[in-house]
Design a protein around this motif. Structure first.
Motif, mmCIF file in Angstrom:
data_model
loop_
_atom_site.group_PDB
_atom_site.id
_atom_site.type_symbol
_atom_site.label_atom_id
_atom_site.label_comp_id
_atom_site.label_asym_id
_atom_site.label_seq_id
_atom_site.Cartn_x
_atom_site.Cartn_y
_atom_site.Cartn_z
ATOM 1 N N THR A 173 0.836 -1.207 0.000
ATOM 2 C CA THR A 173 0.000 0.000 0.000
ATOM 3 C C THR A 173 0.868 1.253 0.000
ATOM 4 O OG1 THR A 173 -1.744 -1.170 1.205
ATOM 5 C CG2 THR A 173 -1.795 1.244 1.273
ATOM 6 N N HIS A 174 1.940 1.225 0.784
ATOM 7 C CA HIS A 174 2.839 2.383 0.843
ATOM 8 C C HIS A 174 3.526 2.618 -0.503
ATOM 9 C CE1 HIS A 174 5.796 5.225 2.378
ATOM 10 N NE2 HIS A 174 6.760 4.443 1.911
ATOM 11 N N THR A 175 4.073 1.564 -1.098
ATOM 12 C CA THR A 175 4.800 1.730 -2.365
ATOM 13 C C THR A 175 3.852 2.077 -3.507
ATOM 14 O OG1 THR A 175 4.689 -0.661 -2.761
ATOM 15 C CG2 THR A 175 6.662 0.181 -1.686
ATOM 16 N N ALA A 176 2.576 1.674 -3.406
ATOM 17 C CA ALA A 176 1.612 1.990 -4.468
ATOM 18 C C ALA A 176 1.382 3.490 -4.579
ATOM 19 C CB ALA A 176 0.289 1.274 -4.207
ATOM 20 N N LEU A 219 3.747 5.743 -4.312
ATOM 21 C CA LEU A 219 5.020 6.393 -4.607
ATOM 22 C C LEU A 219 5.468 6.120 -6.035
ATOM 23 C CD1 LEU A 219 6.995 5.419 -1.365
ATOM 24 C CD2 LEU A 219 5.738 7.543 -1.787
ATOM 25 N N TRP A 220 6.169 7.092 -6.599
ATOM 26 C CA TRP A 220 6.883 6.926 -7.872
ATOM 27 C C TRP A 220 8.211 7.631 -7.668
ATOM 28 C CZ3 TRP A 220 4.455 4.670 -12.345
ATOM 29 C CH2 TRP A 220 5.299 4.549 -13.432
ATOM 30 N N GLU A 224 12.033 -0.892 -9.078
ATOM 31 C CA GLU A 224 11.641 -2.260 -8.756
ATOM 32 C C GLU A 224 10.883 -2.368 -7.440
ATOM 33 O OE1 GLU A 224 12.038 -4.838 -10.783
ATOM 34 O OE2 GLU A 224 12.830 -3.424 -12.240
ATOM 35 N N ASN A 225 10.789 -1.283 -6.678
ATOM 36 C CA ASN A 225 10.188 -1.378 -5.354
ATOM 37 C C ASN A 225 8.749 -1.877 -5.396
ATOM 38 O OD1 ASN A 225 12.524 -0.509 -4.119
ATOM 39 N ND2 ASN A 225 11.914 1.644 -4.078
ATOM 40 N N PHE A 226 7.986 -1.346 -6.346
ATOM 41 C CA PHE A 226 6.571 -1.719 -6.428
ATOM 42 C C PHE A 226 6.424 -3.193 -6.812
ATOM 43 C CE2 PHE A 226 2.658 -2.136 -8.975
ATOM 44 C CZ PHE A 226 1.728 -1.857 -7.993
ATOM 45 N N SER A 227 7.162 -3.623 -7.823
ATOM 46 C CA SER A 227 7.088 -5.027 -8.247
ATOM 47 C C SER A 227 7.526 -5.958 -7.130
ATOM 48 C CB SER A 227 7.962 -5.253 -9.487
ATOM 49 O OG SER A 227 7.503 -4.487 -10.572
ATOM 50 N N GLU A 228 8.580 -5.586 -6.432
ATOM 51 C CA GLU A 228 9.060 -6.418 -5.329
ATOM 52 C C GLU A 228 8.035 -6.485 -4.197
ATOM 53 O OE1 GLU A 228 12.746 -4.663 -4.279
ATOM 54 O OE2 GLU A 228 13.841 -5.482 -6.011
#
Length: 536
Positions: free
Chosen positions: A225-228, A230-231, A240-244
């Motif tokens: 939820t947090h990484t979603a 962010l860009w 790669e943060n979101f995919s990971e």
């Protein structure tokens, strides 16, 4: 057998074809007590299927289960053996299978694990879908950059072409679209965490040894939820943060399922944020909040204590951190209402001028629910202290901010989601139901995307302590019990038909078949709108 420890793991139960008591799955009123309790009414199944046949009995009628049993018996006869268990192991299976509390725990645990894994998968797919929207915005940003570079050829000292950035006027709306897209993604996933965490709590209640895997799933869901939202470096390509984060949630959910089945499960990592004492960040925040409220309770017990400026300020700040908590019995001692009440109690003996300043300041606090609850309790406290003028000032300020609120703004609905019924109920008290209905209708007509926020905002919450079959607590549950007097029923019914025509009226039990909360809430609204009484 556990491949790592060599321990035998019990993963089966003896289930009933026809329920032992009236009202249970496949209950047969024509059976005698002897027939009901005989071996012919029993069938051995794995834990998952033993739970599933009772959770969805419509899919597993008695003739089908009897056919399964005949096949089992025939296979045993053909092979001249049954499952390789010793007498002591058979006794353990029988003891667990016929212990009502253990049966309830196994059934509730299996259902909660399956539901938690399903919620995790839905979060991953939702996150992936939402990310596509943000990617499209970034693609538009890069297209604008490419177009500006083609139209304005600029070269460096070596003759190499330089990239030309578009004007601020061109980029500003794209940047804002990206911000809104990322906020929408994070908000969408945040709404899905509550049901997931509720199921994880049910898993831990049924099987405490799975706590580490449940924590892993929860942490992974919150990290996604947090990484979603962010860009890292727009308009550069996504990192790669979101995919990971999506991969991590998938791994955690799979490990939870493996651990429940007694198979080889991946070991959970250490929790991401912990204090030196091993206390998680969430646990620490909860503890500090409870300690803060406890420090303010002396002001609620007596009437002579002096106004404490710093304590009041800390309580107001804390109110903003708990305004999202739903109205649940287990939260009444620390929720927004309690926090605001204690803050007002601390301010009881403030000088008149100071108290008026607190009223004015309260009107500026946001989310709106913080302002509303604080003004409510400042008015009550002033009334109890026979300070009528200050009581009226607090009432006037509450009336002012509630009637002035812009309900066309989606952030108002999102930030105050669990307190919508309070806020619009108070607004009706300061005007009338017709005024609120007209306000909400205008907001919906101006922005039809508010429908999900409206339906989520009129839900009520409950905590089921018994699932009806001897099971354990399943955690908080939201549903629509009634339609408020101000609710624009005709308009909402029309919007549901336009936006989600596949949804049909359904009571609470039938509406549970829907995967998405929006569809579940919509089916309950349609059920109530057609004059049906609530079945819950």
């Amino acid at each position: 057998m556990n491949d790592d420890t060599g321990e035998w793991l019990l993963n089966s139960s003896v289930a009933h074809i026809h329920a032992r008591s009236e009202g249970g799955p496949r209950w047969d009123p024509d059976m005698t007590a002897e027939e009901n309790q005989s071996a012919s009414n029993l069938i051995p199944l794995c834990n998952d299927h033993a739970a599933e046949i009772d959770d969805t009995p419509e899919h597993y009628p008695a003739p089908l289960l009897q056919e399964w049993k005949r096949d089992q018996v025939q296979e045993c006869l053909d092979l001249n053996r049954s499952w390789p268990v010793e007498d002591s192991q058979a006794a353990e299976i029988a003891a667990v299978s016929f212990d009502p509390s253990q049966v309830g725990l196994a059934r509730a645990g299996a259902t909660a694990v399956v539901t938690a894994v399903r919620h995790s998968g839905l979060m991953i797919e939702s996150a992936r879908t939402q990310r596509r929207k943000a990617t499209e915005v970034v693609d538009a940003w890069n297209f604008a950059r490419d177009q500006a570079t083609r139209m304005m050829p600029v070269f460096d000292a070596n003759g190499e072409r330089l990239r030309v950035e578009p004007s601020h006027m061109e980029i500003a709306p794209i940047r804002e679209a990206l911000r809104l897209s990322l906020n929408e993604a994070a908000t969408s996933l945040e709404e899905q965490i509550g049901p997931l965490v509720g199921e994880l709590h049910a898993v831990q209640a049924a099987s405490p040894q799975l706590g580490r895997w449940c924590n892993w799933v929860e942490d992974a869901a919150r990290h996604l939820t947090h990484t979603a939202g962010l860009w890292s470096s727009p308009p550069e390509s996504d990192d790669e943060n979101f995919s990971e984060a999506m991969i991590e949630l998938r791994r955690a959910a799979q490990a939870l399922a493996d651990a429940w089945r007694g198979g080889t499960a991946s070991e959970p990592p250490l929790r991401r944020v912990e204090s030196a004492s091993g206390e998680s960040a969430g646990e620490r925040e909860g503890r500090l909040h409870r300690e803060l409220l406890e420090s303010a309770k002396p002001w609620s017990r007596v009437t002579h204590r002096e106004y404490e400026v710093d304590l009041y300020a800390h309580l107001v700040q804390a109110a903003g951190r708990v305004c999202h908590l739903p109205d649940l019995p287990s939260l009444t001692t620390l929720d927004l209402n309690m926090t605001a009440r204690l803050a007002a109690g601390v301010a009881r003996n403030a000088a008149d001028a100071t108290f008026r300043d607190l009223i004015v300041q309260a009107g500026h606090y946001r989310p709106l629910a913080v302002a509303g609850f604080l003004l409510k309790h400042l008015a009550i406290t002033a009334g109890e202290a026979n300070r009528a003028e200050l009581r009226e000032s607090a009432h006037d300020k509450a009336r002012e901010i509630l009637l002035a609120e812009d309900w066309r703004d989606s952030s108002t609905w999102i930030e105050n989601q669990t307190k919508i019924l309070h806020l619009l109920g108070w607004t009706a008290g300061f005007s009338d139901f017709g005024h609120v209905r007209t306000t909400v209708e205008a907001a919906l007509n101006d922005n039809s995307a508010l429908l999900p926020e409206l339906l989520a905002g009129i839900t009520q919450w409950s905590e089921t302590l018994d699932d009806g079959w001897g099971g354990v607590a399943r955690g908080p549950k939201s549903f629509i019990r009634r339609l408020p007097e101000w609710f624009p029923t005709s308009l909402v019914v029309t919007m549901i038909a336009d936006q989600i025509p596949e949804v049909k009226p359904a009571d609470q039990d039938e509406s549970e078949r829907h995967t998405y909360d929006l569809h579940r809430y919509a089916s309950q609204v349609l059920w109530l709108a057609t004059g049906n009484p609530p079945s819950w």
